[in-house]
Design a protein around this motif. Structure first.
Motif, PDB file in Angstrom:
ATOM      1  N   ASN A 126       0.785  -1.271  -0.110  1.00  0.00           N
ATOM      2  CA  ASN A 126      -0.156   0.081  -0.174  1.00  0.00           C
ATOM      3  C   ASN A 126       0.900   1.293  -0.127  1.00  0.00           C
ATOM      4  O   ASN A 126       2.212   1.237   0.228  1.00  0.00           O
ATOM      5  CB  ASN A 126      -1.000   0.075   0.921  1.00  0.00           C
ATOM      6  N   ILE A 131      -5.741   4.681  -7.329  1.00  0.00           N
ATOM      7  CA  ILE A 131      -5.381   3.286  -7.412  1.00  0.00           C
ATOM      8  C   ILE A 131      -5.025   3.037  -8.952  1.00  0.00           C
ATOM      9  O   ILE A 131      -4.257   1.978  -9.260  1.00  0.00           O
ATOM     10  CB  ILE A 131      -6.464   2.076  -7.221  1.00  0.00           C
ATOM     11  N   GLY A 134      -1.247   3.052  -8.604  1.00  0.00           N
ATOM     12  CA  GLY A 134      -1.312   1.526  -8.780  1.00  0.00           C
ATOM     13  C   GLY A 134      -0.453   0.872  -9.923  1.00  0.00           C
ATOM     14  O   GLY A 134      -0.016  -0.317  -9.588  1.00  0.00           O
ATOM     15  N   TYR A 187      -3.469  -4.034  -3.385  1.00  0.00           N
ATOM     16  CA  TYR A 187      -2.723  -2.712  -3.173  1.00  0.00           C
ATOM     17  C   TYR A 187      -3.802  -1.947  -2.722  1.00  0.00           C
ATOM     18  O   TYR A 187      -4.906  -1.687  -3.141  1.00  0.00           O
ATOM     19  CB  TYR A 187      -2.183  -2.281  -4.437  1.00  0.00           C
ATOM     20  N   ALA A 216      -5.113  -1.904 -14.051  1.00  0.00           N
ATOM     21  CA  ALA A 216      -5.552  -0.790 -13.046  1.00  0.00           C
ATOM     22  C   ALA A 216      -6.916  -0.028 -13.489  1.00  0.00           C
ATOM     23  O   ALA A 216      -7.601  -0.048 -12.610  1.00  0.00           O
ATOM     24  CB  ALA A 216      -4.510   0.580 -13.169  1.00  0.00           C
TER      25      ALA A 216
END
Length: 360
Positions: A154, A177, A181, A232, A345
């Motif tokens: 994270n 994200i 990400g 994540y 993603a």
């Protein structure tokens, strides 16, 4: 005259945190020469002064491209301009270094790659962690842990002041994200070398300071063909918790490896860009037990001697870009990986918005 016998003239587009760092890299690397600096606001003036002055400054990208006729263009603008700016440069015969994500849609990313292939020019995407020795080591040790892997990562940022301004601007076109990400999805794909088959994600909008259809907290989960799984999490904003913002763990049948950020874990550091890339130490744990179910080996710490700061990582990225141009490196895999991580993603983004898993 071959490209090796003269400097690569580069147009710097976007002068924020990343653009400035790349410009410093160009100025301090032999064989690169900045031929112009572009930004819509005052940031180009600030950067010009920081570089010692004397560079040609432009408000408009298209004008700058026509007037400076660069060999290469460095694009560090907000993601909604990436596709059009990259294609324009490639069509004018320039090599392109572009900050991730390569575009703000998957189709757009594919169009950029196609333009690079058609122009026969180099397209390097700013996957900074690929140039970080500790992250390279992290991937290498993760591959020793057997299969399936469990990957936990994270990066939550309790942002305020200028960082909150940057985050709000990014969220005009992307969610955290997707923006962050792509790095970690790329790392997971490198660790497993397996095909992602399904994603699932959740998100929450914790502020009215962002567009109604976006969210500033998200968590994604990926399943891979080999049984590996990864998650994540990214959250941005003044409301975020700093308690657990830096988790980088990989677990497999043989044990686990973790990045332990002793300094980055200190209070008040979660929105400090330099501390995000600093890994400091890797802790390696082996699962093997003896006849009494006691661990055979104690955990080992790998303290990386080569611990580049954010600027040095940007320098290394640009040295890679130069090498790609001068040695005509085949970037097919590099470009494909950039499209793949973005595709994953965006599938996560779709899962947040629909509340359903997405099959890849």
């Amino acid at each position: 005259m071959s490209i090796n016998s003269h400097s690569v003239r580069v147009l710097v587009v976007g002068c924020g945190n990343m653009g400035s760092s790349h410009a410093i890299a160009y100025q301090t690397t032999d064989s690169f020469e900045i031929c112009g600096i572009v930004s819509t606001g005052n940031s180009k003036v600030v950067l010009n002064e920081r570089l010692g002055g004397g560079y040609a400054l432009f408000d408009d990208y298209e004008t700058a491209l026509k007037e400076t006729k660069p060999d290469a263009v460095c694009i560090s603008t907000y993601p909604d301009t990436h596709e059009s700016f990259a294609i324009m440069a490639l069509e004018q015969g320039c090599h392109v270094f572009i900050e991730k994500p390569i575009a703000d849609t998957v189709e757009g990313a594919k169009r950029v790659v196609a333009a690079a292939e058609k122009a026969e020019k180099k397209l390097v995407v700013g996957y900074i962690l690929r140039h970080h020795p500790s992250w390279e080591k992290f991937v290498e040790i993760a591959q020793e842990m057997g299969k399936p892997l469990v990957m936990r990562m994270n990066l939550n940022q309790q942002s305020h002041g200028t960082m909150w301004t940057v985050h709000r601007n990014l969220m005009k076109s992307l969610s955290p994200i997707v923006d962050c990400g792509v790095h970690y999805i790329d790392v997971m794909c490198q660790m497993t070398r397996s095909k992602p088959v399904q994603v699932n994600a959740i998100g929450a909008r914790l502020t009215n300071d962002i567009p109604a259809d976006n969210y500033n907290y998200g968590q994604l989960q990926i399943r891979f063909e080999d049984g590996s799984v990864g998650w994540y999490e990214a959250g941005w904003g003044p409301m975020m918790s700093e308690t657990a913002f830096f988790i980088k763990d990989v677990i497999g049948p043989e044990g686990c490896v973790s990045i332990v950020a002793k300094n980055a874990g200190a209070a008040g550091k979660s929105d400090n860009v330099d501390s995000h890339t600093k890994t400091e130490s890797l802790r390696v744990h082996r699962a093997a037990l003896d006849a009494n179910d006691q661990f055979v080996t104690t955990d080992t710490w790998i303290d990386m001697q080569d611990e580049p700061d954010h600027q040095e990582l940007c320098n290394r990225e640009q040295r890679y870009f130069l090498k790609a141009i001068q040695e005509n490196l085949d970037l097919t895999d590099h470009m494909q990986d950039a499209v793949s991580s973005l595709q994953i993603a965006f599938a996560c983004d779709e899962s947040v918005r629909t509340g359903q898993p997405v099959t890849l």
